[in-house]
Design a protein around this motif. Structure first.
Motif, short mmCIF file in Angstrom:
data_model
loop_
_atom_site.label_atom_id
_atom_site.label_comp_id
_atom_site.label_asym_id
_atom_site.label_seq_id
_atom_site.Cartn_x
_atom_site.Cartn_y
_atom_site.Cartn_z
N TYR A 116 -75.88 73.60 -69.58
CA TYR A 116 -75.15 72.40 -69.96
C TYR A 116 -76.00 71.13 -69.75
CZ TYR A 116 -70.62 74.61 -70.77
OH TYR A 116 -69.59 75.36 -71.30
N VAL A 119 -78.63 69.71 -72.32
CA VAL A 119 -78.21 68.92 -73.47
C VAL A 119 -78.77 67.51 -73.38
CG1 VAL A 119 -76.21 68.00 -74.70
CG2 VAL A 119 -76.14 70.31 -73.76
N LEU A 122 -75.54 62.59 -74.10
CA LEU A 122 -74.53 63.02 -75.05
C LEU A 122 -74.69 62.33 -76.39
CD1 LEU A 122 -71.38 63.23 -72.74
CD2 LEU A 122 -72.90 65.06 -73.48
N ALA A 125 -76.74 64.64 -78.40
CA ALA A 125 -76.29 66.03 -78.48
C ALA A 125 -75.85 66.37 -79.89
CB ALA A 125 -75.16 66.27 -77.49
N THR A 130 -70.63 68.01 -78.99
CA THR A 130 -69.79 66.85 -78.68
C THR A 130 -68.35 67.08 -79.11
OG1 THR A 130 -70.50 65.85 -80.78
CG2 THR A 130 -71.70 65.22 -78.79
N LEU A 133 -66.88 69.26 -76.45
CA LEU A 133 -66.67 68.48 -75.23
C LEU A 133 -65.48 67.55 -75.37
CD1 LEU A 133 -67.62 67.75 -72.40
CD2 LEU A 133 -69.21 66.11 -73.42
N SER A 134 -65.30 66.98 -76.55
CA SER A 134 -64.16 66.10 -76.77
C SER A 134 -62.84 66.85 -76.62
CB SER A 134 -64.25 65.47 -78.16
OG SER A 134 -65.40 64.64 -78.26
N GLY A 144 -67.00 62.86 -69.92
CA GLY A 144 -68.42 63.06 -69.71
C GLY A 144 -68.74 64.47 -69.30
N LEU A 145 -69.99 64.67 -68.93
CA LEU A 145 -70.44 66.01 -68.57
C LEU A 145 -70.72 66.14 -67.09
CD1 LEU A 145 -71.04 68.74 -69.87
CD2 LEU A 145 -73.42 68.04 -70.11
N ASP A 151 -72.15 59.32 -68.86
CA ASP A 151 -72.92 60.17 -69.76
C ASP A 151 -72.78 59.73 -71.23
OD1 ASP A 151 -73.78 61.76 -67.66
OD2 ASP A 151 -72.06 63.10 -67.80
N TRP A 152 -71.67 59.08 -71.57
CA TRP A 152 -71.46 58.66 -72.95
C TRP A 152 -72.14 57.33 -73.27
CZ3 TRP A 152 -69.81 61.86 -76.50
CH2 TRP A 152 -68.97 62.92 -76.16
#
Length: 266
Positions: A116, A119, A122, A125, A130, A133-134, A144-145, A151-152
């Motif tokens: 993960y 990546v 983001l 990515a 994405t 993840l959304s 976020g991650l 992260d965004w």
């Protein structure tokens, strides 16, 4: 050859038939998965290894079950012995494999985390990642991650927004983000505080543990069939007690008595 108990024979046939049905379903799922993945651009080595393992776990028990059911119905010792030996070997293989898999769970968790984190940002990515993840942010109430909404960067998606039914902690979104482009700066916008990486790893480990638990239960079903088959073989090898024939001198001499009186001549 001894006689086999009817209840024992029926129990073995029931368990063996259940193993055959499960093996057939596994084979069907494997064939469907192989056909679906065949349409993909490339196979990873892990995927090929997994497909080969699924073919082995479905075909070998299915063939052994057919042989075992034939032996139970026709009382063929060689078929029952072949079933027993084969099932013992694959059961030992499964127990060893599952023990190794259970011991490697911490390493699997670390590998998932590294995958993960590879990546990176983001914003760079892939669209598929994405999008996934959304969806996870909405379902798992996270943002976020690894570092949360940071992260965004500027483009914090609306899937990070807290709702009135949110149970996870929330935090005010930075005003220098895309969330405030069409909104008033007077009211703060609450977004999820916790990152999604721990939840994603926990979700994947749950599926892995579930598969291991199902396979362990399936292996114990194999062991039950082995015990029943061995019991049938033991009863087949048991010698029947035949009554001893005793010859009487009186019977040889013809010393008999009349049971009924002869009818009188009229």
């Amino acid at each position: 050859m001894g006689k086999v108990n009817v209840c024992l024979k029926r129990s073995y046939i029931t368990v063996a038939s259940l193993i055959g049905i499960i093996s057939t379903l596994l084979l069907a799922i494997t064939l469907f998965s192989h056909g679906y993945l065949h349409g993909q651009e490339e196979f990873s080595p892990q995927t090929v290894t997994g497909l080969r393992g699924m073919y082995g776990l479905s075909l070998v028990p299915l063939l052994l079950t057919i042989v075992g059911l034939f032996g139970a119905c026709k009382m063929k010792k060689w078929a029952l012995i072949l079933f027993t030996v084969g099932m013992i070997l694959i059961s030992l293989y499964m127990f060893v494999s599952e023990s190794i898999a259970l011991a490697m769970r911490p390493e699997v968790t670390r590998q998932l985390r590294r995958q993960y984190l590879e990546v990176g940002l983001l914003a760079n990515a892939s669209e598929s990642f994405t999008s996934r993840l959304s969806e996870a942010q909405t379902d798992l109430q996270c943002c976020g991650l690894d570092q949360g909404y940071v992260d965004w960067g500027y483009n914090i998606p609306e899937t990070c927004l807290c709702t009135e039914y949110s149970t996870n902690p929330c935090v005010a979104a930075p005003r220098a983000s895309a969330l405030f482009e069409d909104r008033s700066l007077a009211q703060p916008i609450m977004i999820y505080k916790e990152p999604c990486l721990p939840y994603l790893i926990a979700e994947e480990m749950f599926y892995i543990n579930t598969v291991l638990g199902v396979m362990l239960g399936y292996t114990f079903l194999w062991v039950l069939s082995i015990v029943l088959c061995i019991s049938i073989l033991c009863q087949l090898n048991r010698k029947e007690d035949t009554p001893t024939v005793v010859y009487s001198p009186e019977a040889k001499a013809g010393n008999y008595t009349t049971l009924t009186e002869p009818a009188e001549d009229t």
